[in-house]
Design an enzyme around this catalytic site. Structure first.
Site, PDB file in Angstrom:
ATOM      1  N   THR A   1       0.949  -1.234   0.122  1.00  0.00           N
ATOM      2  CA  THR A   1       0.024   0.056   0.173  1.00  0.00           C
ATOM      3  C   THR A   1       0.798   1.131  -0.067  1.00  0.00           C
ATOM      4  OG1 THR A   1      -1.947   1.229   1.235  1.00  0.00           O
ATOM      5  CG2 THR A   1      -0.111   0.177   2.614  1.00  0.00           C
TER       6      THR A   1
ATOM      7  N   ALA B   1      -0.008   5.589   4.138  1.00  0.00           N
ATOM      8  CA  ALA B   1       0.729   5.687   5.180  1.00  0.00           C
ATOM      9  C   ALA B   1      -0.240   5.170   6.481  1.00  0.00           C
ATOM     10  CB  ALA B   1       1.521   7.287   5.487  1.00  0.00           C
TER      11      ALA B   1
ATOM     12  N   ASP C   1      -7.735  -5.177   0.625  1.00  0.00           N
ATOM     13  CA  ASP C   1      -8.475  -4.558   0.107  1.00  0.00           C
ATOM     14  C   ASP C   1      -9.851  -4.330   0.989  1.00  0.00           C
ATOM     15  OD1 ASP C   1      -9.438  -3.015  -2.270  1.00  0.00           O
ATOM     16  OD2 ASP C   1     -10.860  -4.345  -2.558  1.00  0.00           O
ATOM     17  N   SER C   2     -10.058  -3.214   1.141  1.00  0.00           N
ATOM     18  CA  SER C   2     -11.337  -2.997   2.297  1.00  0.00           C
ATOM     19  C   SER C   2     -12.368  -1.774   1.809  1.00  0.00           C
ATOM     20  CB  SER C   2     -10.854  -2.590   3.416  1.00  0.00           C
ATOM     21  OG  SER C   2     -10.039  -1.445   3.344  1.00  0.00           O
TER      22      SER C   2
ATOM     23  N   GLY D   1     -10.804   7.640   5.665  1.00  0.00           N
ATOM     24  CA  GLY D   1     -11.880   6.938   4.920  1.00  0.00           C
ATOM     25  C   GLY D   1     -13.241   7.435   5.418  1.00  0.00           C
TER      26      GLY D   1
ATOM     27  N   ASP E   1     -14.399   6.390   8.135  1.00  0.00           N
ATOM     28  CA  ASP E   1     -14.451   6.389   9.768  1.00  0.00           C
ATOM     29  C   ASP E   1     -15.428   7.425  10.126  1.00  0.00           C
ATOM     30  OD1 ASP E   1     -12.739   4.205   9.763  1.00  0.00           O
ATOM     31  OD2 ASP E   1     -11.155   5.253  10.249  1.00  0.00           O
TER      32      ASP E   1
ATOM     33  N   LYS F   1     -10.210   1.499  18.169  1.00  0.00           N
ATOM     34  CA  LYS F   1     -10.351   1.227  16.881  1.00  0.00           C
ATOM     35  C   LYS F   1      -9.681  -0.183  16.329  1.00  0.00           C
ATOM     36  CE  LYS F   1     -10.452   2.513  12.094  1.00  0.00           C
ATOM     37  NZ  LYS F   1      -9.433   3.319  11.152  1.00  0.00           N
TER      38      LYS F   1
END
Length: 192
Positions: free
Chosen positions: A7, A10, A68-69, A150, A152, A172
């Site tokens: 990825t 970071a 991958d999410s 993202g 979140d 989290k």
């Protein structure tokens, strides 16, 4: 043991390092990846994770993991799903959240169920294996919280009233879809 994390994000590198450290995988070093990004043309999280892990392994020769999410919203038939990172036509997290909130503006609270899904692929030249974690919850009506990235700020985990971005990173990282997938990966690595 060394693993390349496929990825350029970071945030994911830090999150994965923190989670694996807490899971007690001994002598594991997670390396950053500076190689080319492959075309993610799979139609599932697992296919896309494998594409990225294969590319990282081919580029470095080091065992590679990739994830991958995305966010799967029930009322949208599982969308944005694999298109989560570019839902708005860009890779801009704020625009992606804004579009999703607009699409759900008239959807009642009881119909806002969603899950974060993360599939992690491990490719080491001999094996290709995937691990999937799911974090159930719902989509909020507005953004809240300074943490995470993202989706979140608009995802409220099941059993909580805070968004994922309002949780402390350690909390989290203990509850998330990525943590669930990494726990499976850690268990696999410990048995090698």
């Amino acid at each position: 043991m060394k693993l390349v994390l496929a990825t350029h994000n970071a945030h994911k590198v830090v999150e994965v390092e923190q989670i694996l450290a807490k899971l007690g995988v001994a002598d594991l070093s997670v390396l950053g990846y500076d190689g080319p990004e492959p075309v993610e043309d799979g139609i599932t999280f697992a296919e896309n994770a494998l594409i990225k892990a294969r590319a990282a392994y081919a580029h470095t020769g080091v065992a590679a993991i990739a994830d991958d999410s995305g966010l799967a919203v029930e009322v949208l038939g599982g969308a944005p799903g694999i298109f989560s990172a570019r839902w708005s036509g860009t890779r801009d997290n704020a625009k992606n959240r804004e579009l999703l909130l607009a699409q759900l503006a008239d959807v009642k609270p009881e119909h806002r169920a969603a899950s974060f899904v993360c599939t992690i692929a491990l490719v080491d030249g001999e094996n290709e294996i995937t691990f999937t974690g799911i974090w159930a919850g719902r989509v909020a009506f507005a953004e809240a919280g300074p943490n995470g990235f993202g989706y979140d700020p608009i995802f409220i985990p099941e059993g909580l009233e805070l968004t994922a971005a309002e949780l402390e990173p350690e909390v989290k990282n203990a509850l998330s879809h990525r943590a669930a997938a990494l726990e499976q990966l850690a268990s696999y690595l410990k048995h090698l």
